[in-house]
Structures are given as C-alpha cells and as structure tokens.
Design a protein around this motif. Structure first.
Motif, mmCIF file in Angstrom:
data_model
loop_
_atom_site.group_PDB
_atom_site.id
_atom_site.type_symbol
_atom_site.label_atom_id
_atom_site.label_comp_id
_atom_site.label_asym_id
_atom_site.label_seq_id
_atom_site.Cartn_x
_atom_site.Cartn_y
_atom_site.Cartn_z
ATOM 1 N N GLU A 278 0.833 -1.201 0.000
ATOM 2 C CA GLU A 278 0.000 0.000 0.000
ATOM 3 C C GLU A 278 0.873 1.258 0.000
ATOM 4 O O GLU A 278 0.617 2.198 -0.761
ATOM 5 C CB GLU A 278 -0.942 0.004 1.213
ATOM 6 C CG GLU A 278 -2.191 -0.831 1.036
ATOM 7 C CD GLU A 278 -3.199 -0.219 0.083
ATOM 8 O OE1 GLU A 278 -3.043 -0.392 -1.150
ATOM 9 O OE2 GLU A 278 -4.135 0.447 0.551
ATOM 10 N N ARG B 108 2.444 1.887 -3.337
ATOM 11 C CA ARG B 108 1.525 2.387 -4.374
ATOM 12 C C ARG B 108 1.377 3.906 -4.306
ATOM 13 O O ARG B 108 0.853 4.512 -5.236
ATOM 14 C CB ARG B 108 0.142 1.735 -4.223
ATOM 15 C CG ARG B 108 0.108 0.288 -4.635
ATOM 16 C CD ARG B 108 -1.315 -0.294 -4.540
ATOM 17 N NE ARG B 108 -1.273 -1.737 -4.702
ATOM 18 C CZ ARG B 108 -1.525 -2.639 -3.752
ATOM 19 N NH1 ARG B 108 -1.883 -2.239 -2.541
ATOM 20 N NH2 ARG B 108 -1.443 -3.924 -3.982
ATOM 21 N N HIS C 187 0.097 7.494 -3.983
ATOM 22 C CA HIS C 187 -1.269 8.046 -4.057
ATOM 23 C C HIS C 187 -2.214 7.118 -4.815
ATOM 24 O O HIS C 187 -3.408 7.343 -4.864
ATOM 25 C CB HIS C 187 -1.252 9.456 -4.668
ATOM 26 C CG HIS C 187 -0.977 9.450 -6.135
ATOM 27 N ND1 HIS C 187 0.304 9.341 -6.629
ATOM 28 C CD2 HIS C 187 -1.800 9.513 -7.209
ATOM 29 C CE1 HIS C 187 0.251 9.340 -7.953
ATOM 30 N NE2 HIS C 187 -1.009 9.448 -8.322
ATOM 31 N N LYS C 188 -1.671 6.051 -5.391
ATOM 32 C CA LYS C 188 -2.537 5.071 -6.069
ATOM 33 C C LYS C 188 -2.879 3.893 -5.156
ATOM 34 O O LYS C 188 -3.219 2.803 -5.626
ATOM 35 C CB LYS C 188 -1.855 4.569 -7.336
ATOM 36 C CG LYS C 188 -1.789 5.638 -8.414
ATOM 37 C CD LYS C 188 -1.470 5.052 -9.744
ATOM 38 C CE LYS C 188 -1.734 6.091 -10.825
ATOM 39 N NZ LYS C 188 -1.223 5.697 -12.105
ATOM 40 N N ASP C 189 -2.753 4.101 -3.841
ATOM 41 C CA ASP C 189 -3.080 3.011 -2.914
ATOM 42 C C ASP C 189 -4.559 2.645 -3.021
ATOM 43 O O ASP C 189 -5.389 3.459 -3.436
ATOM 44 C CB ASP C 189 -2.724 3.412 -1.472
ATOM 45 C CG ASP C 189 -3.535 4.594 -0.982
ATOM 46 O OD1 ASP C 189 -3.818 5.502 -1.794
ATOM 47 O OD2 ASP C 189 -3.888 4.621 0.198
ATOM 48 N N ILE C 190 -4.848 1.377 -2.660
ATOM 49 C CA ILE C 190 -6.221 0.868 -2.780
ATOM 50 C C ILE C 190 -7.053 1.272 -1.568
ATOM 51 O O ILE C 190 -8.272 1.410 -1.653
ATOM 52 C CB ILE C 190 -6.180 -0.682 -2.925
ATOM 53 C CG1 ILE C 190 -5.493 -1.058 -4.251
ATOM 54 C CG2 ILE C 190 -7.574 -1.306 -2.856
ATOM 55 C CD1 ILE C 190 -5.058 -2.509 -4.336
ATOM 56 N N TYR D 127 -9.388 -1.403 -7.654
ATOM 57 C CA TYR D 127 -9.914 -0.951 -6.351
ATOM 58 C C TYR D 127 -10.972 -1.936 -5.856
ATOM 59 O O TYR D 127 -12.168 -1.611 -5.777
ATOM 60 C CB TYR D 127 -10.460 0.475 -6.479
ATOM 61 C CG TYR D 127 -9.358 1.449 -6.850
ATOM 62 C CD1 TYR D 127 -8.488 1.943 -5.887
ATOM 63 C CD2 TYR D 127 -9.157 1.830 -8.174
ATOM 64 C CE1 TYR D 127 -7.451 2.797 -6.230
ATOM 65 C CE2 TYR D 127 -8.124 2.689 -8.527
ATOM 66 C CZ TYR D 127 -7.274 3.158 -7.543
ATOM 67 O OH TYR D 127 -6.243 3.998 -7.880
ATOM 68 N N LYS E 18 -10.409 3.600 -1.530
ATOM 69 C CA LYS E 18 -10.336 4.423 -2.739
ATOM 70 C C LYS E 18 -11.086 3.775 -3.905
ATOM 71 O O LYS E 18 -11.520 2.646 -3.812
ATOM 72 C CB LYS E 18 -8.862 4.593 -3.111
ATOM 73 C CG LYS E 18 -8.055 5.317 -2.046
ATOM 74 C CD LYS E 18 -7.512 6.590 -2.619
ATOM 75 C CE LYS E 18 -6.597 7.267 -1.625
ATOM 76 N NZ LYS E 18 -5.289 7.546 -2.212
ATOM 77 N N GLU F 291 -10.934 4.187 -16.958
ATOM 78 C CA GLU F 291 -10.906 5.458 -17.703
ATOM 79 C C GLU F 291 -12.308 5.753 -18.238
ATOM 80 O O GLU F 291 -12.782 6.886 -18.190
ATOM 81 C CB GLU F 291 -9.887 5.387 -18.854
ATOM 82 C CG GLU F 291 -8.423 5.400 -18.415
ATOM 83 C CD GLU F 291 -7.993 4.142 -17.652
ATOM 84 O OE1 GLU F 291 -8.520 3.053 -17.949
ATOM 85 O OE2 GLU F 291 -7.142 4.261 -16.747
#
Ligand code: GDP
Ligand code: IMO
Ligand code: MG
Length: 428
Positions: A119, A122, A124-127, A238, A276, A363
């Motif tokens: 985590e 990752r 700011h792309k953590d889950i 996520y 997130k 996206e």
C-alpha cells in the motif's frame, strides 16, 4: 428452498450481517465462502450489538452450525480474538457449532506486513485496503505457496512451509523494501499454539455442506464485501482479492451451482464505499455528509468514514446480472426519511451513449456521467413500520423503481438495524 446466498450488491456494508441473522432463523447452517476478517458484519439482537469479522453471523443462534469454507482466508490470531470477544458477550463456540475447512488458506504475519508495504509503495494510487493481509494471502494461494489449514494442523508440514515462506518473504520485505526481517522462531512458537487450538474445529466442509443439502437441511451462504469489490467484476484494481459474487459460493465451498436455489442481493437504499476507487454517484457535499451522519456510516473493521452517494441502479442491475439474483433485500430505507428530494441513478452517459452496465475500463468509468431521476422524499419515520402497508407511498415508489429497472423483485425491506425491524414482502 434449501440453499440460498446472501451477498452484497454494492461496495460492501449493505447490511449483510443483519440480513444473514434475520434469514438464518430458518437455516440449519450458515457458511462463509470468501474474504476474511476484512469483513465487518453488524448484528443487533434486542439491546445487544455484535460485530463479526470472520465467524459466520449464524453463531448468535443456539443449535446452528457455522462453517468457514475453503474460499476464506483465515487469520488464526483474529479468529481466537473474535471467539474471546463473543464469549464475553455470552456466545458459546465449540467444534459443535463452528467448523473450519481443511482447505482454507492461512493469513500469516508476513501477509499483513506485505499488505502495508504494498500500500505504501503504491503511493497516491493506494487501494485503501483494510491491511488485514487479504491480498497477499490470496496471492500466495494462486502462486501455490500458501499454507492451508490441513497443512497448519500437521506440525511437520507447517514447520517446513513456514520456513520456506519466511525465507521467501524476507527476501522481499528486507531486500526489496528494506524493512525489518521476520523471525521464524517467534512466529512458529506463537502459531504452533494456534495450530493445536484450531485442530478440533477442522473438517472437509465440502463433504459436510453437500451432505447437509442432500439431506434437505437449509443452508445459507453469507457473502462478505460486495459485487463491485469482486476481483473480476468490481472496479479493478480498487477491489478485494476474492470472488464476492454468487459464483464464489461454488468454488469457495466446494458445491455445484445446481444445488443453490436462490441468491438475495443486499442493497442499501443509497450507496457507500470505504477505501479508494471510482464512485459515480458520490455526494461530496452537505447531502453526503447528512447521509453519513444519519446512517452512522463509519467502518466496522477500520473505523474509516464511508463515502456516501445516491442509489445507483446501474450497479444493482450489474449485481443482478453477474449473480443471477432472485431478489433484493433493501436496507436502511429509514435513513433517507427527511430528505425533500431523493435522486436515483438510472444510467450512465458515456461518449454520447446511454449505458446500463458498469464498464471494465476505469478510464471509461471516470467519464461516465450519472443520469438521475428525482423522487419526492418522505418525512415519516419508517423505523417502526412492520408491514408493507406502513411504508409511505413515496418510499414505495422508490422501491418500485428498483424492481422496474433491475427486473428483480424486492423481497425484504429493512427499516432499522434490529432483527425485528424487517418487513418480508415475498419469498427470496
Ligand atoms: P455488512 O458488512 O454488510 O454486514 O454491513 P455493516 O454491518 O458493515 O454496516 C451496516 C450497518 O447498518 C450496521 O451498523 C447495521 O447495524 C446497520 N443496519 C443494517 N440494516 C439497517 C437498516 O435497515 N436501517 C438502519 N438504520 N441501519 C441498518
Ligand atoms: P463487509 O463484508 C466494505 C474494501 C477496502 C478496500 C478494498 C480492498 O463488511 O461488507 P482488502 O483489505 O479486502 O484488500 O481491501 O476492499 N473492503 C470493504 N469495504 N466492506 C467490506 O466488508 C470490505 N472488505 C474490504 O476498504 O477498499
Ligand atoms: Mg461491513
């Protein structure tokens, strides 16, 4: 009806614990089929509140059998802590009412360490995981280095597998991430005690559940997390690391789909999510705040504030499709009382087209604009309603919309956290 599934239709915390407890009254056996102690299921009976993470919600009844199936990832330390917590609340647990699959996978301390490390890596792309070691444990299962309960209770096999795993994990923990190495002796000495304690609870639960179904007993499968946290059909990455949808029952218990009679999707009357990830109908405003406070939307496992938003029928339609839901149980309709207007999302506008399913690409999902239909709210406090006639007309219109859009009936309406705050409309 002899075998039925209760599962989350949204992002978890829909009220599965409450509905499992309600439906378990008629069941002989309650079975968890996936996830682990990342789940937090609340059950209120009279004045007492119980928070369950790993142990099936049928445990609060005397004389019901509770099974932790092979699809579950089991943290033995968490299991014994939960047993102690329940014992303090007067709940009796023994190998007579709790049975653990010999094929379930073991969550070890290195899984929790790796969950935290991954985590952080990752950024700011953590889950936003629960940090219970769920993902790393399922990774080991698929990578074929996991320790199953049958390995755990064989002291020689456990020792060998633990040695291999600690060496392997220390390479990653220490050499790749520069964190402190884990010590074999420390972990072995603690866990060998758990191994001896767990042994009397262990059985081949596929054989057990199959025989129960074949002998006409009622079996309830209790899902954890929710459809949009499913590893295949959720908002990947996520999501959690298991199949939360109905298909997870077959692989997570070891029975065939032809033995399951129905599947109830538990749907909150609005939408929440912890952690997130995308959330098209999220309300980042005072209405979202109002729902959070009125609905006490704070996590049972981590205490985190849940993100809140309008009901999203695209999600419920997706849940009905991927799990073949026979009905919905709608919870927390009481929480919405007092809002002047309530919105429901009835489609996504994507690249000039209207769609009624959740796209795979994040996206594309980010570009989806929710299309809302507005409903008149109601002021009446529904918490005391005990039959369908006592539900305000505007709430009935709201529930009808769910049925019309998803082509799936609403079998149960939940108007409060307690067992008796439940209105059964039709069979599930
Ligand atoms: P689960 O993970 O799906 O079992 O759900 P949680 O227990 O995490 O969160 C649901 C919360 O809503 C719990 O605090 C329940 O006691 C509560 N709850 C369940 N059904 C209802 C309902 O119909 N009305 C209200 N007000 N609360 C409910
Ligand atoms: P119940 O059964 C809500 C979420 C976490 C995170 C993601 C991955 O109470 O509905 P994990 O620790 O599983 O790797 O985290 O999944 N999550 C839940 N959200 N309810 C749950 O369980 C959840 N279990 C995991 O917040 O976003
Ligand atoms: Mg929960």
């Amino acid at each position: 009806m002899s075998a039925y599934i209760v599962l989350g239709a949204q992002w978890g915390d829909e009220g599965k614990g409450k509905m499992t407890d309600y439906l378990a009254e008629d069941a002989d056996i309650v079975v968890r089929f996936q996830g682990g102690n990342n789940a937090g299921h609340t059950v209120e009976v009279g004045e007492k509140q119980y928070k369950l993470h790993l142990i099936p919600s049928g445990i609060l009844y005397k004389n019901k059998i509770n099974v932790i199936g092979n699809g579950v990832v089991l943290d033995p330390r968490a299991l014994f802590e939960e047993m102690d917590y329940l014992k303090d609340l007067g709940v009796k647990i023994s190998p007579q009412n709790l049975i653990i699959s010999d094929r379930a996978q073991l969550i070890m301390p290195y899984h929790k360490v790796l969950d935290g490390i991954k985590e952080r890596a990752r950024g700011h792309k953590d889950i936003g995981t629960t940090k219970k070691g769920i993902g790393p444990c399922y990774t080991d299962k698929m990578e074929r280095s996991g320790i199953r309960i049958c390995d755990f209770i064989n002291e020689q096999v456990f020792k060998e597998k633990l040695k291999y795993n600690i060496e392997d994990k220390n390479n990653i923990i220490n050499q790749v991430y520069g964190e402190e190495k884990l010590q074999f002796d420390e972990i072995y000495n603690e866990y060998i005690i758990f191994s001896r304690k767990i042994k009397p609870f262990v059985k081949d639960t596929s054989v057990l559940v199959y025989n129960y179904i074949k002998s006409g007993k009622e079996v309830l499968f209790e899902g954890a997390q929710g459809t949009l946290l499913d590893i295949d059909y959720g908002t990947y990455p996520y999501v959690t690391s298991s199949n939360t949808i109905a298909g997870g029952v077959c692989t997570g218990v070891g029975i065939g789909p032809t033995l399951v009679n129905s599947a109830v999707g538990i749907a909150k009357a609005y939408t929440t999510r912890v952690g997130k990830g995308p959330f098209p109908t999220e309300l980042d405003d005072s209405t979202g705040e109002w729902i959070r406070e009125k609905g006490h939307e704070y996590g049972v496992t981590t205490g985190r504030a849940r993100r809140c938003g309008w009901l999203d029928l695209v999600i419920l339609k997706t849940a009905a499709r991927v799990s073949g839901l026979t009905s919905f149980a709608v919870t927390k309709i009481d929480t919405l009382a007092g809002l002047e207007k309530i919105k429901i999302c009835v489609g996504y506008r994507l690249k000039g087209k209207v769609i009624d399913y959740v796209p795979a690409s994040l996206e594309d999902l980010a570009k989806c604009e929710p299309i809302y239909e507005e409903f008149q709210g109601w002021d009446q406090n529904i918490a005391d309603a005990r039959n369908y006639d006592e539900i305000p007309e505007n709430a009935k219109l709201y529930l009808n919309k769910i049925e019309d859009f998803t082509k799936t009936k609403v079998s149960i309406i939940s108007v409060g956290p307690r067992r008796n705050q439940t209105i059964k409309v039709t069979e599930i």
